[in-house]
Design a protein around this motif. Structure first.
Motif, short mmCIF file in Angstrom:
data_model
loop_
_atom_site.label_atom_id
_atom_site.label_comp_id
_atom_site.label_asym_id
_atom_site.label_seq_id
_atom_site.Cartn_x
_atom_site.Cartn_y
_atom_site.Cartn_z
N GLY A 337 -94.16 16.09 101.46
CA GLY A 337 -94.70 15.84 102.79
C GLY A 337 -93.66 15.14 103.66
N PHE A 338 -93.68 15.47 104.95
CA PHE A 338 -92.70 14.91 105.89
C PHE A 338 -93.40 14.38 107.14
CE2 PHE A 338 -90.45 17.93 103.28
CZ PHE A 338 -89.24 17.31 103.02
N ASP A 339 -92.87 13.30 107.66
CA ASP A 339 -93.29 12.74 108.94
C ASP A 339 -92.20 12.98 109.97
OD1 ASP A 339 -95.58 11.61 107.70
OD2 ASP A 339 -94.44 9.82 107.13
N THR A 340 -92.60 13.18 111.22
CA THR A 340 -91.64 13.31 112.32
C THR A 340 -91.50 11.95 113.00
OG1 THR A 340 -92.35 15.60 112.71
CG2 THR A 340 -91.06 14.53 114.44
N ILE A 341 -90.25 11.48 113.12
CA ILE A 341 -89.96 10.16 113.67
C ILE A 341 -88.93 10.31 114.79
CG2 ILE A 341 -89.18 7.81 113.16
CD1 ILE A 341 -91.69 8.60 111.62
N ALA A 342 -89.10 9.56 115.88
CA ALA A 342 -88.12 9.54 116.97
C ALA A 342 -88.29 8.24 117.75
CB ALA A 342 -88.29 10.75 117.90
N LEU A 391 -89.58 8.16 133.33
CA LEU A 391 -89.50 7.01 134.23
C LEU A 391 -88.25 6.16 133.98
CD1 LEU A 391 -93.25 5.86 134.13
CD2 LEU A 391 -92.10 7.25 135.87
N HIS A 392 -87.42 6.61 133.04
CA HIS A 392 -86.18 5.90 132.71
C HIS A 392 -86.45 4.44 132.36
CE1 HIS A 392 -84.03 9.44 134.10
NE2 HIS A 392 -84.68 9.37 135.25
N VAL A 393 -87.55 4.25 131.62
CA VAL A 393 -87.89 2.90 131.17
C VAL A 393 -86.79 2.37 130.26
CG1 VAL A 393 -89.48 1.63 129.67
CG2 VAL A 393 -90.37 3.17 131.43
N GLN A 394 -86.47 1.12 130.43
CA GLN A 394 -85.51 0.43 129.57
C GLN A 394 -86.30 -0.62 128.77
OE1 GLN A 394 -81.98 1.21 129.60
NE2 GLN A 394 -82.91 2.93 130.69
N PRO A 395 -86.90 -0.21 127.68
CA PRO A 395 -87.79 -1.13 126.96
C PRO A 395 -87.00 -2.25 126.29
CG PRO A 395 -87.47 0.86 125.67
CD PRO A 395 -86.81 1.11 127.00
N ARG A 396 -87.58 -3.40 126.26
CA ARG A 396 -86.93 -4.52 125.57
C ARG A 396 -86.93 -4.26 124.06
NH1 ARG A 396 -89.63 -9.97 127.59
NH2 ARG A 396 -87.68 -10.86 126.76
N ARG A 397 -88.06 -3.81 123.54
CA ARG A 397 -88.16 -3.44 122.12
C ARG A 397 -88.01 -1.92 121.98
NH1 ARG A 397 -91.79 -7.43 123.06
NH2 ARG A 397 -91.57 -9.29 121.73
N THR A 398 -87.63 -1.50 120.80
CA THR A 398 -87.56 -0.07 120.51
C THR A 398 -88.96 0.51 120.41
OG1 THR A 398 -85.44 -0.24 119.36
CG2 THR A 398 -86.85 1.62 118.76
N ILE A 399 -89.15 1.66 121.04
CA ILE A 399 -90.42 2.39 120.98
C ILE A 399 -90.24 3.57 120.03
CG2 ILE A 399 -92.11 3.72 122.28
CD1 ILE A 399 -91.28 2.04 124.75
N ARG A 400 -91.08 3.67 119.04
CA ARG A 400 -90.92 4.69 118.00
C ARG A 400 -92.21 5.49 117.86
NH1 ARG A 400 -89.31 2.05 112.59
NH2 ARG A 400 -87.38 1.72 113.79
N ILE A 401 -92.08 6.80 117.76
CA ILE A 401 -93.22 7.67 117.52
C ILE A 401 -93.22 8.10 116.06
CG2 ILE A 401 -91.93 9.74 118.23
CD1 ILE A 401 -94.55 10.93 119.25
N GLY A 402 -94.42 8.16 115.46
CA GLY A 402 -94.58 8.68 114.12
C GLY A 402 -95.69 9.71 114.10
N LEU A 403 -95.37 10.93 113.71
CA LEU A 403 -96.35 12.00 113.57
C LEU A 403 -96.48 12.31 112.08
CD1 LEU A 403 -95.23 14.26 116.56
CD2 LEU A 403 -97.04 12.52 116.52
N TRP A 404 -97.67 12.06 111.54
CA TRP A 404 -97.84 11.98 110.10
C TRP A 404 -98.37 13.27 109.52
CZ3 TRP A 404 -95.35 7.73 110.09
CH2 TRP A 404 -95.60 6.72 111.03
N SER A 405 -98.08 13.52 108.26
CA SER A 405 -98.72 14.59 107.51
C SER A 405 -99.52 13.97 106.36
CB SER A 405 -97.67 15.59 106.98
OG SER A 405 -96.76 14.95 106.11
N GLY A 406 -100.30 14.79 105.68
CA GLY A 406 -101.08 14.32 104.54
C GLY A 406 -102.21 13.38 104.88
#
Length: 588
Positions: A337-342, A391-406
């Motif tokens: 199983g794999f998750d998509t991360i960015a 919007l060319h946001v410059q976030p102070r913290r890193t924003i991470r997406i996780g799309l899960w399987s299983g």
């Protein structure tokens, strides 16, 4: 994934229509924040600051320049079903990775969370009545069903006399040997109807529903005391699992050509009109994705109406001949199983190593395209990333997406990601039970990254607009969220509740002490028509609702990324007193 209203809960349904179905803390007073242009305001009672200018920009981008339905069509219409371990899931992983890269995300990649089991894809399936009159039926293969095998010993359609059998695998049922004795030597080449026809009842209530103000108010009242999700269920659950698998093998040993089970009825009799609910509840084993628990013979799920027609004929002693065809492709016994991360990298030198996450599960069941469960949550999370990048946001913290399987088989993808990055749990109880039934035997063993994840936001209750948020028992979040939603009230967002909700990926984060949140959504027809059904398709999505959800979720993510402090955390849970709710979406 299952929608749970008003707190953690699990309805238990154990029957042939669901073979393995496991079917006052107040909110702080809301402050008033008046709109402005680029200002940051906080009320005297609640010092949380919000950037109202960014609220307006997010709203404009998300409502007037949305691409969420474009993503939804690509995912559901083009890629289609996404059963974990299947070629469709692999295509979805690759497409989401490449699309996130194209929109400007950094470090878009796939992460392997470990071995899942058999890869399987339904190529075609059909069920029809040949005698006493032709009838075209609505039916699909149960997940991980093998193909039918013709008289020549090769995969192909089968035709045989229909036989109805009644088997009780309940707690006080006679032995399977006793019950199967009357069928011994009589089933070879037959198409077996297994189980009772669910009562359709009258559809006397709306199948599409939105929260009323009164219902939202009730969500704010939190039950007191510990909640044990599976108290007393362990022995029963094990018995049912063992007996179901034994029954399947007995039917194979008798030479049965194929088995047909009826769909469950869903809530409010939503299983009418040819809707079929087709997930692991329809199978002989919850673990049918594992070779050791493989479905032993072709298994189809039929609409209640079609199953009922044949059942009535057989009960009236009218001979029935059925033709069944399952064309299924297995791609291996040890698929991973794999998750998509960015990511959108953080820019504050002191905070950029901290992270806020947003996500949903990308996998689906196989009878439709998984548009509402959970294509909706996945494309909304992608749209959140697109909005912030546009919007060319410059976030102070890193924003991470996780799309899960299983997720549908036990929240595996997010749990695997959490275990690799944030912390691990040791589960107690009977090892024969699925992980989602077992509770941790002690506190998690944490990893350094755990201290750097501020929070995780999840969407997995269909296509309905966001009406509020569950704090998951994190009372310190209530005044913060209340401040955040004040400027969103005109979009229908009004409710913060300290109640828990279960059945989806935020639980993986909550279990290791990370603030994990699921939004309150309008139900629409998620529970009644689309959840795990053949009707979970693009047409079940509501464009306006998904645009609103993306705006709200983007606002929450932005606020988390920009605030001075990380989100407050709950106290360490006292293990052994409360179950950690990790039940899968197939629970009805």
């Amino acid at each position: 994934m299952r929608r749970v209203v008003g707190g953690t809960g699990c309805g238990v349904v154990l029957g042939f229509a669901g073979l393995l179905g496991l079917a006052s803390m107040g909110v702080a007073q809301k402050s008033v924040v008046k709109p402005g242009d680029g200002t940051r305001q906080a009320s005297a009672a609640m010092p949380e600051a919000v950037d109202l200018g960014m609220y307006a920009r997010i709203r404009d981008e998300g409502l007037n320049h949305s691409r969420v339905m474009e993503y939804a069509s690509a995912l559901n219409d083009d890629i289609g079903p996404r059963l974990t371990g299947s070629p469709g899931m692999a295509r979805a992983n690759a497409w989401t990775r490449d699309t996130l890269t194209a929109m400007g995300c950094a470090n878009a990649h796939l992460e392997d969370w470990g071995e899942f089991g058999m890869g399987w894809e339904q190529e075609a399936s059909s069920l029809r009545m040949v005698l006493p009159a032709p009838g075209m039926f609505i039916a699909q293969a149960a997940p991980w069903s093998p193909s039918t095998v013709g008289a020549d010993g090769k995969p192909g359609p089968v035709q045989g006399e229909a036989v109805r059998i009644h088997i009780d695998t309940g707690k006080n049922a006679p032995s399977l040997e006793t019950q199967m004795a009357e069928y011994k030597g009589k089933l070879r080449g037959k198409v077996v109807l297994l189980g009772n026809t669910p009562e359709l009842g009258e559809v006397d209530k709306a199948l599409v529903d939105r929260y009323s103000d009164e219902e939202l108010a009730k969500l704010e009242v939190v039950p007191l005391g510990p909640v044990s999700e599976y108290a007393g269920l362990d022995d029963y659950f094990i018995k049912v699992m063992v007996e179901r698998e034994r029954l399947g093998q007995m039917l194979k040993d008798e030479g049965v050509a194929a088995v047909v089970v009826p769909s469950s009825n869903g809530s409010k009799h939503g299983g009418s009109g040819g809707t079929i609910f087709d997930d692991s509840n329809s199978n002989f084993s919850w673990f049918s994705y594992q070779r050791a628990h493989a479905t032993p013979l072709p298994l189809l799920v039929a609409s209640i109406e079609n199953f009922g027609r044949v059942a009535r004929l057989l009960d009236a002693k009218v001979p029935v001949t059925l033709a069944a065809d399952v064309d299924a492709k297995f791609t291996g016994d040890h698929e991973h199983g794999f998750d998509t991360i960015a990511e959108i990298p953080g820019t504050d030198p002191l905070l950029k190593d901290q992270v806020v996450m947003v996500g949903g599960h990308l996998d689906s069941w196989a009878s439709a395209t998984g548009a509402t469960d959970n294509g909706a949550g996945s494309v909304v999370a992608m749209e959140v990333m697109r909005i912030l990048l546009a919007l060319h946001v410059q976030p102070r913290r890193t924003i991470r997406i996780g799309l899960w399987s299983g997720e549908e088989q036990g929240i595996f993808g997010s749990a695997g990601y959490v275990a690799q990055h944030f912390g691990t749990l040791t589960l107690g109880g009977n090892a024969k039970l699925p992980d989602f039934v077992r509770e941790p035997s002690g506190p998690p063993v944490l990893k350094p990254e755990q201290a750097k994840l501020s929070g995780y936001f999840n969407l997995d209750n269909g296509s309905g607009k966001i009406r509020g948020v569950y704090t998951q028992g994190n009372a310190a979040m209530a005044p913060i969220f209340t401040e955040w939603i004040a400027p969103l009230k005109d979009l229908g967002v009004s409710t913060v509740t300290n109640a828990n909700t279960g059945g989806t990926d935020h639980l993986s984060f909550d279990a290791v002490g990370i603030p994990g949140f699921q939004f309150i959504q309008d139900a629409l027809d998620y529970d009644t028509r689309t959840h795990h059904s053949n009707m979970d398709v693009y047409e079940g999505l509501r464009a306006d609702d998904l645009r609103q959800a993306a705006v709200v979720e983007a606002t929450f993510v932005y606020n988390t990324a920009m605030r001075d402090a990380m989100l407050p955390r709950k106290a360490t849970p006292e293990y052994g007193e409360r179950k950690v709710v990790q039940f899968p979406g197939a629970v009805k």
